[in-house]
Scaffold this motif. Structure first.
Motif, PDB file in Angstrom:
ATOM      1  N   LEU A  12       0.814  -1.235  -0.020  1.00 48.22           N
ATOM      2  CA  LEU A  12      -0.164   0.211  -0.110  1.00 48.22           C
ATOM      3  C   LEU A  12       0.851   1.149   0.033  1.00 48.22           C
ATOM      4  O   LEU A  12       0.462   2.115  -0.722  1.00 48.22           O
ATOM      5  CB  LEU A  12      -0.934  -0.043   1.187  1.00 48.22           C
ATOM      6  CG  LEU A  12      -2.208  -1.000   1.017  1.00 48.22           C
ATOM      7  CD1 LEU A  12      -2.870  -1.039   2.370  1.00 48.22           C
ATOM      8  CD2 LEU A  12      -3.051  -0.727   0.122  1.00 48.22           C
ATOM      9  N   ASN A  13       1.889   1.093   0.848  1.00 47.67           N
ATOM     10  CA  ASN A  13       2.898   2.485   0.971  1.00 47.67           C
ATOM     11  C   ASN A  13       3.482   2.892  -0.607  1.00 47.67           C
ATOM     12  O   ASN A  13       3.621   3.809  -1.007  1.00 47.67           O
ATOM     13  CB  ASN A  13       4.026   2.205   1.811  1.00 47.67           C
ATOM     14  CG  ASN A  13       4.722   3.430   1.920  1.00 47.67           C
ATOM     15  OD1 ASN A  13       4.353   4.435   1.876  1.00 47.67           O
ATOM     16  ND2 ASN A  13       6.323   3.393   1.772  1.00 47.67           N
ATOM     17  N   ILE A  15       2.088   2.052  -3.474  1.00 47.94           N
ATOM     18  CA  ILE A  15       1.115   2.492  -4.277  1.00 47.94           C
ATOM     19  C   ILE A  15       0.623   3.942  -4.077  1.00 47.94           C
ATOM     20  O   ILE A  15       0.680   4.704  -4.842  1.00 47.94           O
ATOM     21  CB  ILE A  15      -0.224   1.656  -4.079  1.00 47.94           C
ATOM     22  CG1 ILE A  15      -0.115   0.182  -4.620  1.00 47.94           C
ATOM     23  CG2 ILE A  15      -1.465   2.524  -4.831  1.00 47.94           C
ATOM     24  CD1 ILE A  15      -1.095  -0.682  -4.328  1.00 47.94           C
ATOM     25  N   PHE A  16       0.672   4.278  -2.709  1.00 44.56           N
ATOM     26  CA  PHE A  16       0.216   5.746  -2.226  1.00 44.56           C
ATOM     27  C   PHE A  16       1.522   6.535  -2.255  1.00 44.56           C
ATOM     28  O   PHE A  16       1.491   7.588  -2.475  1.00 44.56           O
ATOM     29  CB  PHE A  16      -0.468   5.877  -0.961  1.00 44.56           C
ATOM     30  CG  PHE A  16      -1.672   5.113  -1.004  1.00 44.56           C
ATOM     31  CD1 PHE A  16      -2.874   5.883  -1.786  1.00 44.56           C
ATOM     32  CD2 PHE A  16      -2.040   3.899  -0.468  1.00 44.56           C
ATOM     33  CE1 PHE A  16      -4.137   5.105  -1.556  1.00 44.56           C
ATOM     34  CE2 PHE A  16      -3.356   3.470  -0.291  1.00 44.56           C
ATOM     35  CZ  PHE A  16      -4.235   4.056  -1.063  1.00 44.56           C
ATOM     36  N   ASN A  17       2.749   6.024  -2.286  1.00 46.36           N
ATOM     37  CA  ASN A  17       3.963   6.877  -2.093  1.00 46.36           C
ATOM     38  C   ASN A  17       4.842   6.289  -3.142  1.00 46.36           C
ATOM     39  O   ASN A  17       5.806   5.697  -2.765  1.00 46.36           O
ATOM     40  CB  ASN A  17       4.502   7.100  -0.702  1.00 46.36           C
ATOM     41  CG  ASN A  17       3.480   7.393   0.266  1.00 46.36           C
ATOM     42  OD1 ASN A  17       2.919   8.624   0.016  1.00 46.36           O
ATOM     43  ND2 ASN A  17       3.162   6.531   1.307  1.00 46.36           N
ATOM     44  N   GLU A 164       6.998  -0.115 -12.362  1.00 46.21           N
ATOM     45  CA  GLU A 164       6.808   1.382 -12.103  1.00 46.21           C
ATOM     46  C   GLU A 164       7.101   2.343 -13.429  1.00 46.21           C
ATOM     47  O   GLU A 164       6.416   3.492 -13.429  1.00 46.21           O
ATOM     48  CB  GLU A 164       7.336   1.908 -10.844  1.00 46.21           C
ATOM     49  CG  GLU A 164       7.115   3.153 -10.205  1.00 46.21           C
ATOM     50  CD  GLU A 164       7.727   3.581  -9.083  1.00 46.21           C
ATOM     51  OE1 GLU A 164       8.510   4.445  -9.201  1.00 46.21           O
ATOM     52  OE2 GLU A 164       7.744   2.702  -7.864  1.00 46.21           O
ATOM     53  N   ASN A 173      -1.825   2.586 -11.412  1.00 48.11           N
ATOM     54  CA  ASN A 173      -1.425   2.778 -10.016  1.00 48.11           C
ATOM     55  C   ASN A 173      -2.369   4.238  -9.634  1.00 48.11           C
ATOM     56  O   ASN A 173      -2.951   4.494  -8.535  1.00 48.11           O
ATOM     57  CB  ASN A 173      -0.297   3.067  -9.649  1.00 48.11           C
ATOM     58  CG  ASN A 173       0.632   1.639  -9.463  1.00 48.11           C
ATOM     59  OD1 ASN A 173      -0.129   0.616  -9.186  1.00 48.11           O
ATOM     60  ND2 ASN A 173       2.010   1.809  -9.774  1.00 48.11           N
ATOM     61  N   GLN A 174      -2.215   5.294 -10.394  1.00 50.78           N
ATOM     62  CA  GLN A 174      -2.818   6.425 -10.172  1.00 50.78           C
ATOM     63  C   GLN A 174      -4.333   6.228 -10.109  1.00 50.78           C
ATOM     64  O   GLN A 174      -5.077   6.791  -9.158  1.00 50.78           O
ATOM     65  CB  GLN A 174      -2.645   7.346 -11.244  1.00 50.78           C
ATOM     66  CG  GLN A 174      -3.287   8.898 -11.209  1.00 50.78           C
ATOM     67  CD  GLN A 174      -2.900   9.567  -9.885  1.00 50.78           C
ATOM     68  OE1 GLN A 174      -1.550   9.507  -9.629  1.00 50.78           O
ATOM     69  NE2 GLN A 174      -3.849  10.468  -9.272  1.00 50.78           N
ATOM     70  N   ARG A 177      -5.059   4.500  -6.620  1.00 47.11           N
ATOM     71  CA  ARG A 177      -5.025   5.663  -5.519  1.00 47.11           C
ATOM     72  C   ARG A 177      -6.188   6.374  -5.333  1.00 47.11           C
ATOM     73  O   ARG A 177      -6.743   6.414  -4.359  1.00 47.11           O
ATOM     74  CB  ARG A 177      -3.797   6.345  -5.881  1.00 47.11           C
ATOM     75  CG  ARG A 177      -2.483   5.667  -5.407  1.00 47.11           C
ATOM     76  CD  ARG A 177      -1.460   6.662  -5.177  1.00 47.11           C
ATOM     77  NE  ARG A 177      -0.846   7.290  -6.437  1.00 47.11           N
ATOM     78  CZ  ARG A 177      -0.184   6.842  -7.399  1.00 47.11           C
ATOM     79  NH1 ARG A 177       0.390   5.904  -7.294  1.00 47.11           N
ATOM     80  NH2 ARG A 177       0.045   7.602  -8.477  1.00 47.11           N
ATOM     81  N   GLU A 178      -6.846   6.953  -6.644  1.00 44.82           N
ATOM     82  CA  GLU A 178      -7.929   7.850  -6.521  1.00 44.82           C
ATOM     83  C   GLU A 178      -9.088   7.157  -6.236  1.00 44.82           C
ATOM     84  O   GLU A 178      -9.852   7.552  -5.311  1.00 44.82           O
ATOM     85  CB  GLU A 178      -8.151   8.449  -7.911  1.00 44.82           C
ATOM     86  CG  GLU A 178      -7.138   9.283  -8.381  1.00 44.82           C
ATOM     87  CD  GLU A 178      -7.229   9.774  -9.893  1.00 44.82           C
ATOM     88  OE1 GLU A 178      -8.067   9.457 -10.470  1.00 44.82           O
ATOM     89  OE2 GLU A 178      -6.169  10.772 -10.322  1.00 44.82           O
ATOM     90  N   THR A 180      -9.108   4.237  -4.210  1.00 51.31           N
ATOM     91  CA  THR A 180      -9.124   3.759  -2.725  1.00 51.31           C
ATOM     92  C   THR A 180      -9.560   5.288  -1.870  1.00 51.31           C
ATOM     93  O   THR A 180      -9.947   5.116  -1.186  1.00 51.31           O
ATOM     94  CB  THR A 180      -7.809   3.212  -2.519  1.00 51.31           C
ATOM     95  OG1 THR A 180      -7.582   2.253  -3.338  1.00 51.31           O
ATOM     96  CG2 THR A 180      -7.629   2.936  -1.084  1.00 51.31           C
ATOM     97  N   MET A 181      -8.768   6.204  -2.414  1.00 49.98           N
ATOM     98  CA  MET A 181      -8.948   7.409  -1.644  1.00 49.98           C
ATOM     99  C   MET A 181     -10.526   8.071  -1.622  1.00 49.98           C
ATOM    100  O   MET A 181     -11.257   8.128  -0.609  1.00 49.98           O
ATOM    101  CB  MET A 181      -8.374   8.721  -2.135  1.00 49.98           C
ATOM    102  CG  MET A 181      -6.680   8.675  -2.060  1.00 49.98           C
ATOM    103  SD  MET A 181      -6.313   8.472  -0.629  1.00 49.98           S
ATOM    104  CE  MET A 181      -6.182  10.157   0.135  1.00 49.98           C
TER     105      MET A 181
END
Length: 186
Positions: A12-13, A15-17, A164, A173-174, A177-178, A180-181
């Protein structure tokens, strides 16, 4: 999030970072994985350091991890002078230089480590570090090239970096992230 395993948290890290230091190899002085273990053939190729040099190397790494870069670099130089500049020490000093923000000097050490490397483990690590520097500098073709070489030799980190660098993977991935947010903030 407390019920997630360490592996799940790391995924998760990443993906988000995606550019976080842990993903970019900031903790290069890590425990050995199966791909990092040195075989007997590798040991016979000259990467064994004298015990005195190994002790200096360990101290230099500890100083690097404590962000005492000036002291770490002095220790690395001492170890390198005593041992004839082997690839493993050049790779470690490059890591210290990179952490200290001296990327050009790190690149010189990595180029020399790759040139001198006599075992796959050091070669892979130096390629990955150089790939990171290329990536930081925006030279994605060179980064991809180094990561591809390291991936072919079995580096899981290099494989993740190739993924990546793939524009389709970055787009996915973007989007993930969107999504999931949005789900976590109704």
């Amino acid at each position: 999030m407390n019920r997630l395993s360490e592996h799940d948290k790391a995924v998760l890290n990443s993906i988000f970072n995606p550019l976080s230091p842990s993903l970019l190899g900031e903790s290069e002085f890590h425990e050995e994985t199966e791909n990092d273990r040195v075989s007997q053939d590798d040991l016979e190729k000259g990467e064994i350091l004298e015990p005195e040099v190994t002790e200096i190397q360990k101290l230099a790494i500890l100083e690097s991890e404590s962000k005492n870069f000036d002291e770490a670099l002095k220790l690395f130089e001492k170890a390198l002078e005593k041992s004839g500049y082997p690839a493993t020490l050049l790779n470690d000093r490059a890591q210290c230089l990179r952490l200290a923000g001296q990327n050009e000097a790190a690149m010189r050490d990595l180029n020399l480590a790759i040139e001198k490397s006599k075992n796959d483990r050091i070669f892979i690590r130096a390629l990955c570090q150089r790939g990171i520097l290329y990536k930081i500098n925006g030279n994605l073709d060179e980064a991809r090239n180094d990561f591809s070489k390291a991936a072919k030799l079995g580096s899981k980190f290099a494989k993740s970096q190739i993924t990546e660098l793939n524009p389709y993977a970055a787009m996915c991935n973007q989007m993930f992230r969107e999504m999931t947010m949005k789900l976590s903030n109704p």
